[in-house]
Enzyme design. Structure first.
Site, mmCIF file in Angstrom:
data_model
loop_
_atom_site.group_PDB
_atom_site.id
_atom_site.type_symbol
_atom_site.label_atom_id
_atom_site.label_comp_id
_atom_site.label_asym_id
_atom_site.label_seq_id
_atom_site.Cartn_x
_atom_site.Cartn_y
_atom_site.Cartn_z
ATOM 1 N N GLU A 1 19.358 45.689 13.255
ATOM 2 C CA GLU A 1 17.987 45.158 13.278
ATOM 3 C C GLU A 1 17.755 44.008 12.279
ATOM 4 O O GLU A 1 16.926 43.138 12.622
ATOM 5 C CB GLU A 1 16.973 46.291 13.016
ATOM 6 C CG GLU A 1 16.843 47.296 14.135
ATOM 7 C CD GLU A 1 18.069 48.197 14.271
ATOM 8 O OE1 GLU A 1 18.384 48.560 15.411
ATOM 9 O OE2 GLU A 1 18.709 48.503 13.246
ATOM 10 N N ASP B 1 25.797 48.538 16.154
ATOM 11 C CA ASP B 1 24.658 49.371 15.790
ATOM 12 C C ASP B 1 24.059 48.879 14.466
ATOM 13 O O ASP B 1 24.632 48.005 13.807
ATOM 14 C CB ASP B 1 25.146 50.821 15.654
ATOM 15 C CG ASP B 1 24.021 51.833 15.659
ATOM 16 O OD1 ASP B 1 22.926 51.509 16.135
ATOM 17 O OD2 ASP B 1 24.244 52.961 15.169
ATOM 18 N N ASP C 1 17.563 55.840 19.265
ATOM 19 C CA ASP C 1 17.676 57.243 18.864
ATOM 20 C C ASP C 1 16.480 58.054 19.368
ATOM 21 O O ASP C 1 15.479 58.235 18.666
ATOM 22 C CB ASP C 1 17.788 57.346 17.341
ATOM 23 C CG ASP C 1 19.077 56.738 16.825
ATOM 24 O OD1 ASP C 1 20.044 56.679 17.600
ATOM 25 O OD2 ASP C 1 19.115 56.324 15.659
#
Length: 820
Positions: A431, A428, A504
């Site tokens: 990015e 997670d 999300d």
């Protein structure tokens, strides 16, 4: 879009502001030169090197490379020098090419294969691609390929503009919110932590610079393999033009020929790869929350699933399982003996999946940080300071996953977790996300596998290379077992290493619609193993919304419920017995259809087919399908029509050409028509293509809970020939790479007197069961006799739904169902 305006607005503004400041500060300094667009001149030189053709105007050069009969690559070198030919997305450029040739004409050159011709106009370097059988497919607009110097960073802003035909529509581009059809919109590719994103919000978590164009019933693809911040405009600024451009790197794109969308997607997969076969358990239902802790809570959730007889294969541990959010550690207060807990969960059929983030806490007493620091594996900025930023553990440094040595190191860090029995890993925040600043500064340096670059170049591949290091490390540590990895961020080719979820999301009906479209878009963009946070990550769903999401999730390749810690608990039983029973029904359906779902995954892995197939892919000649986005096929046999409106008890459904069966009632419906069908809360419209063979397993509480003694074969009669596939293997090893698998091909065709079902097999795997329990739907005559491989079956009957039942050996070659 007009050629003089086809740069990102922020670039234009920056250039104009810089020139204005320079003029004010140096009003008579004639050495200050404005940044201007530069265009290709006339073709003056041509050179051939194998399958590559170089065209030059005396300064700039354009490479036309024949990759295969159906794929041609175009590259531009503004001053004749190409960048190193390296790509994280495309491991090997050249594929099998049969025959190609270059010809010179009065006003152009052409490079042709059996399938496609690339035309280069001498006067202006305009490039067009045409189908050798039908028509012109894609054409450059005036001053298509051009560039501007980037005085701040070096290199160039690079641009390409194509004609946008009046009825042309566009699809793909991976992780985008909003309507499935991209026509009229403009997009930015820059991996972004987009918490609670909205309809049409852009950019999102992943960068997949690949799109599919469709006009005049012909389809093609463009893969713009550029990792810098890139942009696409599909007739948004100018309805007659489609453009793509980037803030750096090289103008390099692949033209991928169709003429069918399925051909384009398969050929894109041949470039960037397909997903390896996943462990079969990962196709089961998975339960997650931020966070399940302490251990007693985890065990309570597991017990509820088993006591309530709701199938589930995995329970997730979010960041709170760690010691102060330090990766590869455990919070011993919450989990005093993780090895024992994981073993006890495993004994009850649950796999444990844990999260790992890229941010490593700056702490000299923390062994991971200490190792990374000693080995100089963390990212550094241009003046050699370490890249530091705050994420969950506080002040962190970040590994440079574009360095092969770092990837090897990182992969080995999973050893203790693997030895404990952790079965899956969730990468997670990659990015990469940084609190406050959003992500890394542009001046962060990256190894880029020896090809060096700043974060401008590496940003969009950072998450992909993180999960690559995770996957490759696990593959070694787990020996012959298949790893299971998930990534939030990625770039084209990430499907070789990981599954994804859409990020999300929010517990709203709008997000249910967004997720449905996102998964279809990811699937046709080469990312097959995708799903949403069922029920929404943030916000509070009611029982109806959660149940409709479970129904959609039943036919998402990746089926996982997930929610934020500040929301009410969200398990299949959380909304009362009425909704619990419906949720159980659909999760059980997922497990019953496991052999079909697994077989569809094999078709993707081996043949490049997308798992989810939108209506426009099934029937691209029907222009109205370019705007239908609710329905999709899972594989090519099951048509799924999720219910996306609150309070709905029916919905309109369009069935493509052919004959279809209502899955629930066996009613036969004729395609190329719209129907209004029942869609009460305990149901979801599902249809089966006539001629299909759909295998089913018995319901299990987790994959491989019990030995299979027979497989149910649901056979749907057809008066035209239809092929179906079933794939079987060990379910968790790589033995299939040595042909230890079984691929079965079924052919169904009938008429008014006889229905034939044929079976052919390939591979070396032998399943344990011996029998098929056959259910034959839609037989159009009174059955008098059933013959299996010249042996008559005497024990058969037909129920009140016109379903014929009998059993036969799994190794049959031909079944004949006769009216005589």
């Amino acid at each position: 879009m007009e050629a003089q305006n086809d740069k990102p607005n922020e670039v234009s503004d920056l250039i104009e502001k810089e020139q204005e400041i320079q003029h004010l500060n140096n009003p008579v300094d004639i050495s200050v030169k404005p940044i201007v667009k530069q265009y290709l001149g006339t073709v003056k030189k041509v050179k051939k090197e194998g399958n590559r053709f170089y065209f030059s105007d005396g300064d700039a050069r354009v490479e036309i490379r024949v990759v295969s009969d159906d794929i041609i690559r175009v590259r531009l070198a503004p001053h004749g020098v190409f960048l190193d030919d390296f790509s994280y997305a495309v491991p090997e450029v050249d594929q099998k090419v049969t025959v190609f040739k270059m010809q010179e004409h009065e006003d152009s050159f052409t490079v042709s294969t059996h399938s496609v011709t690339c035309k280069i106009e001498k006067a202006n370097f305009h490039i067009s691609f045409s189908d050798n059988i039908t028509n012109l497919v894609m054409v450059d607009e005036a001053n298509s390929m051009h560039w501007e110097e980037n005085t701040d960073f070096g290199g160039y802003y690079i641009f390409a503009t194509k004609k946008c035909h009046p009825e042309e529509n566009f699809f793909g581009l991976g992780d985008k919110s909003g309507n499935f059809n991209l026509r009229g919109r403009r997009f930015e590719n820059w991996n972004t932590d987009a918490y609670s994103f909205g309809w049409n919000q852009d950019p999102l978590y992943r960068t997949i610079p690949f799109y599919i164009g469709l006009h005049n019933q012909a389809s093609y693809g463009i893969f713009f393999d550029n990792t810098f911040k890139s942009y696409f405009d599909f007739g948004g600024e100018d309805v007659s033009k489609t453009s793509f451009w980037a803030d750096g790197g090289e103008l390099q794109y692949y033209y991928i020929h169709g003429p069918h969308m399925m051909d384009v997607v398969k050929r894109y997969a041949s470039l960037t790869g397909t997903h390896p076969m996943p462990p079969k358990w990962t196709l089961g239902y998975q339960q997650c929350r931020w966070s399940y802790y302490p251990e007693t809570k985890v065990k309570e959730i597991a017990k509820q699933f088993r006591d309530r007889k709701i199938p589930c294969d995995a329970i997730y541990l979010d960041i709170d399982y760690m010691d102060g959010y330090r990766c590869f550690t455990w919070n011993k207060k919450y989990f005093p003996d993780p090895r024992r807990m994981i073993k006890e969960l495993s004994d009850d059929g649950f796999k444990t999946v844990v999260m790992i983030d890229p941010g490593i806490k700056v702490d000299d007493d923390y062994w991971v940080f200490k190792e990374g620091k000693e080995k100089r594996f963390f990212c550094r900025r241009s003046d050699d300071y370490y890249m530091e930023g705050h994420v969950w553990p506080g002040r962190c440094q970040f590994p440079d996953f574009t360095n092969p040595k770092v990837r090897t190191w990182w992969g080995n860090l999973y050893k203790e977790l693997v030895d404990m029995g952790v079965a899956g890993f969730w990468n997670d925040m990659n990015e990469p996300a940084v609190f406050g600043s959003g992500t890394f500064p542009n001046d962060v340096r990256h190894n880029y596998d020896g090809f060096r670059g700043s974060h401008r170049k590496a940003h969009n591949v950072y998450g992909m290379q993180m999960v690559r290091s995770t996957y490759e490390g696990l593959k070694k540590l787990m020996r012959n077992k298949r790893p299971f990895t998930i990534t939030r961020a990625g770039y084209s080719g990430m499907q070789r290493y990981a599954s994804v979820w859409t990020g999300d999301n929010i517990a709203t009906w709008e997000h249910l619609k967004i997720g449905n479209i996102q998964c279809q878009r990811l699937s046709v963009s080469g990312v097959p193993f995708c799903g949403t946070d069922i029920g929404g990550f943030s916000g509070e769903p009611d029982g109806e919304l959660f149940t409709r999401w479970i129904q959609l999730g039943t036919f998402s390749p990746f089926m996982r419920a997930h929610s934020a810690g500040d929301t009410a608990e969200r398990e299949p039983w959380s909304f009362g017995e009425f909704f619990e029973d419906i949720n159980r029904k659909f999760i059980e359906l997922r497990y019953r259809l496991m052999p079909y779902l697994y077989s569809v995954f094999w078709e993707h892995h081996r043949y490049g087919f997308p798992i989810l197939r939108p209506l426009v892919m099934l029937e691209q000649e029907n222009i109205s399908n370019s705007f239908r986005q609710d329905e999709f096929c899972y594989g090519d046999k099951l048509l799924i029509c999720p219910v996306l409106e609150q309070g709905a008890i029916s919905r309109k459904v369009y069935l493509p050409k052919g004959t279809w069966y209502n899955y629930w009632t066996n009613e036969i419906l004729v395609g190329e028509n719209e129907y209004t069908v029942d869609a009460k809360i305990d149901s979801m419209p599902m249809f089966v293509r006539a001629g299909s063979v759909i295998p089913e397993y018995p319901v299990m509480q987790y994959v491989d809970e019990k030995a299979i003694t027979e497989v149910v074969m649901n056979i749907y009669s057809s008066d035209y020939e239809v092929n179906s596939f079933m794939y079987e293997d060990h379910g968790d090893t790589f033995a299939y790479e040595q042909d230890i698998y079984l691929e079965k091909k079924f052919t169904v065709k009938g008429d008014s007197q006889i229905l034939r079902v044929n079976q052919l097999t390939e591979g070396l795997y032998t399943p344990n069961y011996e029998l098929y329990a056959c259910n034959v739907m839609g037989v159009q005559f009174q059955v008098k006799k059933i013959i299996v491989d010249n042996m008559e079956v005497t024990d058969f009957y037909t129920n009140d739904k016109n379903c014929l039942h009998f059993k036969c050996n799994k190794n049959f070659s031909e079944i004949q169902i006769l009216s005589l």
